[in-house]
Design an enzyme around this catalytic site. Structure first.
Site, PDB file in Angstrom:
ATOM      1  N   ASN A 211       7.828  55.183 -42.522  1.00 17.20           N
ATOM      2  CA  ASN A 211       8.585  56.481 -42.156  1.00 17.20           C
ATOM      3  C   ASN A 211       9.278  56.337 -41.105  1.00 17.20           C
ATOM      4  OD1 ASN A 211       6.954  56.747 -39.406  1.00 17.20           O
ATOM      5  ND2 ASN A 211       5.020  56.675 -40.955  1.00 17.20           N
ATOM      6  N   ASP A 279      -0.161  58.331 -44.637  1.00 18.30           N
ATOM      7  CA  ASP A 279      -1.382  59.132 -44.793  1.00 18.30           C
ATOM      8  C   ASP A 279      -1.708  58.586 -46.139  1.00 18.30           C
ATOM      9  OD1 ASP A 279      -1.509  61.363 -43.089  1.00 18.30           O
ATOM     10  OD2 ASP A 279       0.410  62.016 -44.032  1.00 18.30           O
ATOM     11  N   LYS A 289       5.872  40.552 -57.302  1.00 22.00           N
ATOM     12  CA  LYS A 289       7.082  41.483 -57.117  1.00 22.00           C
ATOM     13  C   LYS A 289       6.923  42.263 -58.706  1.00 22.00           C
ATOM     14  CE  LYS A 289      11.919  42.225 -56.878  1.00 22.00           C
ATOM     15  NZ  LYS A 289      13.185  41.457 -56.954  1.00 22.00           N
ATOM     16  N   PRO A 306      -7.413  55.601 -44.005  1.00 23.28           N
ATOM     17  CA  PRO A 306      -8.523  56.190 -43.007  1.00 23.28           C
ATOM     18  C   PRO A 306      -7.688  56.950 -41.772  1.00 23.28           C
ATOM     19  CG  PRO A 306      -7.930  53.761 -42.516  1.00 23.28           C
ATOM     20  CD  PRO A 306      -7.394  54.083 -43.959  1.00 23.28           C
ATOM     21  N   ASP A 307      -8.263  57.838 -41.352  1.00 20.06           N
ATOM     22  CA  ASP A 307      -7.874  58.954 -40.256  1.00 20.06           C
ATOM     23  C   ASP A 307      -8.055  57.940 -39.040  1.00 20.06           C
ATOM     24  OD1 ASP A 307      -7.191  60.650 -38.115  1.00 20.06           O
ATOM     25  OD2 ASP A 307      -7.047  62.172 -39.920  1.00 20.06           O
ATOM     26  N   ILE A 308      -7.371  57.418 -38.320  1.00 22.15           N
ATOM     27  CA  ILE A 308      -7.754  56.610 -37.057  1.00 22.15           C
ATOM     28  C   ILE A 308      -8.157  57.522 -35.879  1.00 22.15           C
ATOM     29  CG2 ILE A 308      -6.996  55.100 -35.414  1.00 22.15           C
ATOM     30  CD1 ILE A 308      -4.810  54.347 -37.731  1.00 22.15           C
ATOM     31  N   LYS A 340      -5.231  71.407 -36.459  1.00 27.31           N
ATOM     32  CA  LYS A 340      -5.361  70.166 -36.426  1.00 27.31           C
ATOM     33  C   LYS A 340      -6.261  69.479 -35.499  1.00 27.31           C
ATOM     34  CE  LYS A 340      -1.882  67.916 -38.464  1.00 27.31           C
ATOM     35  NZ  LYS A 340      -0.536  67.312 -38.502  1.00 27.31           N
ATOM     36  N   LYS A 344      -9.668  67.653 -36.390  1.00 25.32           N
ATOM     37  CA  LYS A 344      -9.809  66.052 -36.042  1.00 25.32           C
ATOM     38  C   LYS A 344     -10.798  65.963 -34.968  1.00 25.32           C
ATOM     39  CE  LYS A 344      -5.620  64.530 -37.957  1.00 25.32           C
ATOM     40  NZ  LYS A 344      -5.163  63.341 -38.662  1.00 25.32           N
TER      41      LYS A 344
HETATM   42  N1  CTP Z   1      -3.530  59.982 -37.614  1.00 22.92           N
HETATM   43  C1  CTP Z   1      -4.246  59.038 -37.530  1.00 22.92           C
HETATM   44  N2  CTP Z   1      -4.376  58.430 -38.785  1.00 22.92           N
HETATM   45  C2  CTP Z   1      -4.085  58.880 -39.885  1.00 22.92           C
HETATM   46  C3  CTP Z   1      -3.063  60.025 -39.833  1.00 22.92           C
HETATM   47  C4  CTP Z   1      -3.046  60.773 -38.444  1.00 22.92           C
HETATM   48  O1  CTP Z   1      -4.545  58.450 -36.531  1.00 22.92           O
HETATM   49  N3  CTP Z   1      -4.265  58.376 -40.839  1.00 22.92           N
HETATM   50  C5  CTP Z   1      -3.239  60.613 -36.075  1.00 22.92           C
HETATM   51  C6  CTP Z   1      -1.693  60.460 -35.732  1.00 22.92           C
HETATM   52  O2  CTP Z   1      -1.599  59.350 -34.955  1.00 22.92           O
HETATM   53  C7  CTP Z   1      -1.510  61.914 -34.974  1.00 22.92           C
HETATM   54  C8  CTP Z   1      -2.518  62.585 -35.599  1.00 22.92           C
HETATM   55  O3  CTP Z   1      -3.493  62.021 -36.409  1.00 22.92           O
HETATM   56  O4  CTP Z   1      -2.329  61.736 -33.685  1.00 22.92           O
HETATM   57  C9  CTP Z   1      -1.838  63.813 -36.534  1.00 22.92           C
HETATM   58  O5  CTP Z   1      -1.022  63.070 -37.497  1.00 22.92           O
HETATM   59  P1  CTP Z   1      -0.218  63.944 -38.552  1.00 22.92           P
HETATM   60  O6  CTP Z   1       0.511  62.766 -39.280  1.00 22.92           O
HETATM   61  O7  CTP Z   1       0.527  64.990 -37.881  1.00 22.92           O
HETATM   62  O8  CTP Z   1      -1.566  64.244 -39.249  1.00 22.92           O
HETATM   63  P2  CTP Z   1      -2.232  64.474 -40.712  1.00 22.92           P
HETATM   64  O9  CTP Z   1      -3.672  64.260 -40.557  1.00 22.92           O
HETATM   65  O10 CTP Z   1      -1.448  63.330 -41.357  1.00 22.92           O
HETATM   66  O11 CTP Z   1      -1.888  65.528 -41.338  1.00 22.92           O
HETATM   67  P3  CTP Z   1      -0.671  66.103 -42.064  1.00 22.92           P
HETATM   68  O12 CTP Z   1       0.190  64.958 -42.481  1.00 22.92           O
HETATM   69  O13 CTP Z   1      -1.094  66.869 -43.316  1.00 22.92           O
HETATM   70  O14 CTP Z   1       0.258  67.084 -41.040  1.00 22.92           O
END
Ligand code: CTP
Length: 406
Positions: A211, A279, A289, A306-308, A340, A344
């Protein structure tokens, strides 16, 4: 604020040298005593007489002057200051500093000093953007040199862009911030963990999903926390930025690497997740490749990363006392971010509008809302460095008020 502070100003050879005269006055207004070294190039733009009339001291110019050396050797000159302020910092002076050259009094003093150094770059936009200058800037940052500006705008050469000397009040404010932070280290003894940048999720050995995150906001926050005395660990995805001074930087590539590095860095008192974590990742990364075989394009099956941030919030007794997330949104910024934060489980969330029209994503500035359980504050748009300093100050104030309440 600058009472009894001794500043050695090094005036380089650029048209912005005339602004250094104003800067001397403004620093003196705040109580600082200013001495100055004028380079040979600087003396093409302003005279030693104007400098010494303002500083009320000799204007130092010559490395090999017997009288100067007898009165005040260059080593003493470089050490009898609390801060060296290079203004304007020309491309040539910065190159000398980055390479450790000592060819005149200014570069020798900069090499001989044991004091903090701040540079205020000023030059033509092409010179500023030249890879050589940017390499030198990176080296200087790694060496712990503090950089103020440059700012964007019209330049004396007729071009427009980045390279203008920071406005004098902004330089004075940065000098004040520096001394404030140096004296008060309100986050000393605390450990801060910051994530920054994008993550790259491999499709095969040559392709990946990524990104537009530049990492600038996270790097600035890590640096601001370190300046307030926090031991700071920055876990960064791939960026073009130099590691911030005084920060332990761990470079990772994918979300899963970032998660492992974050958990490995615990315990921490503060966690700030600024990274734009991908995500999704490809379910099974190809080991070779992927080739076009003349048929339909391959389809990628994605699985969630994983959502860190959520993982740090749920880290049980290892949960940092203050966990802060970022919410980059393109619509309904505050509403989405508020939801959010709850989802979270973090204490604060910093929300910003990253729709392309704002230019925030990858840009120099940011405009954020700080959302907690109790409140939502709208902060004025500012440089990412300023937003970082403001956030670091808020974090310090939060811990101070908690301590006071105990
Ligand atoms: N974050 C994270 N790990 C992930 C996704 C997000 O730690 N896999 C953290 C980002 O660093 C940020 C917060 O979560 O602090 C929100 O990130 P964002 O991308 O806005 O949220 P998402 O949970 O991905 O929600 P969406 O993309 O659906 O808006």
């Amino acid at each position: 604020m600058l009472e009894n502070k001794r500043i050695l100003m090094i005036i380089g050879g650029g048209i912005a040298a005339y602004k250094s005269l104003e800067l001397i006055r403004r620093l003196q207004d705040k109580g600082a005593s200013v001495r100055a070294i004028l380079t040979e190039g600087g003396s093409q733009f302003i005279t030693p007489l104007s400098v010494s009339s303002l500083t009320g001291d000799k204007c130092y110019t010559d490395l090999f002057s017997l009288t100067d050396e007898a009165e005040m050797g260059h080593i003493r000159l470089s050490r009898e200051a609390d801060l060296l302020l290079v203004c304007p910092a020309t491309a040539d002076l910065m190159a000398s500093m980055a390479h450790g050259l000592a060819r005149d009094l200014a570069s020798t003093a900069l090499l001989a000093t044991d004091k903090p150094v701040m540079i205020c770059p000023s030059m033509n936009v092409q010179m500023w953007q030249h890879p050589a200058t940017q390499r030198n800037v990176g080296t200087l940052r790694k060496d712990g040199i503090i950089q103020i500006g440059p700012e964007d705008g019209d330049m004396a050469c007729g071009e427009v862009g980045s390279g203008r000397l920071a406005e004098v009040p902004n330089i004075v404010a940065a000098v004040e911030d520096f001394f404030r932070a140096a004296e008060a280290q309100p986050l000393a003894g605390r450990h801060a963990l910051v994530t920054a940048g994008p993550t790259w999720e491999a499709i095969d050995p040559v392709r990946y999903i990524a990104n537009h995150s530049s990492g600038r906001q996270g790097y600035a926050i890590a640096e601001a926390l370190a300046r307030l005395g926090a031991r700071t660990t920055l876990v960064s995805g791939p960026t073009n930025l130099a590691a911030p001074a005084g920060v332990e930087t761990i470079n990772i590539t994918s979300a899963r690497d970032m998660e492992a590095a974050c958990h490995g860095a615990l315990p921490a008192d503060i966690a700030i997740c600024v990274a734009a974590v991908a995500d999704w990742r490809v379910d099974s990364e190809a080991q070779s490749k992927v080739k076009k075989d003349g048929g339909a394009p391959p389809s990628l099956t994605l699985v969630e990363n994983p959502d860190i941030l959520a993982g740090l919030c749920n880290a049980g007794n290892k949960r940092p006392a203050l966990v802060i997330g970022f919410a980059a949104e393109t619509d309904n910024v505050v509403d989405y971010a508020t939801a959010k934060r709850k989802r979270k489980g973090c204490d604060w969330i910093v929300a910003n509008d990253v729709s392309p029209a704002t230019g925030i994503m990858g840009g120099e500035n940011n405009r954020v809302h700080l959302i907690s359980e109790q409140s939502c504050e709208d902060w004025a748009e500012g440089a990412k460095d300023d937003v970082a300093r403001q956030l670091a100050d808020r974090i310090a104030a939060h811990f101070e008020s908690q301590e006071a309440a105990q």
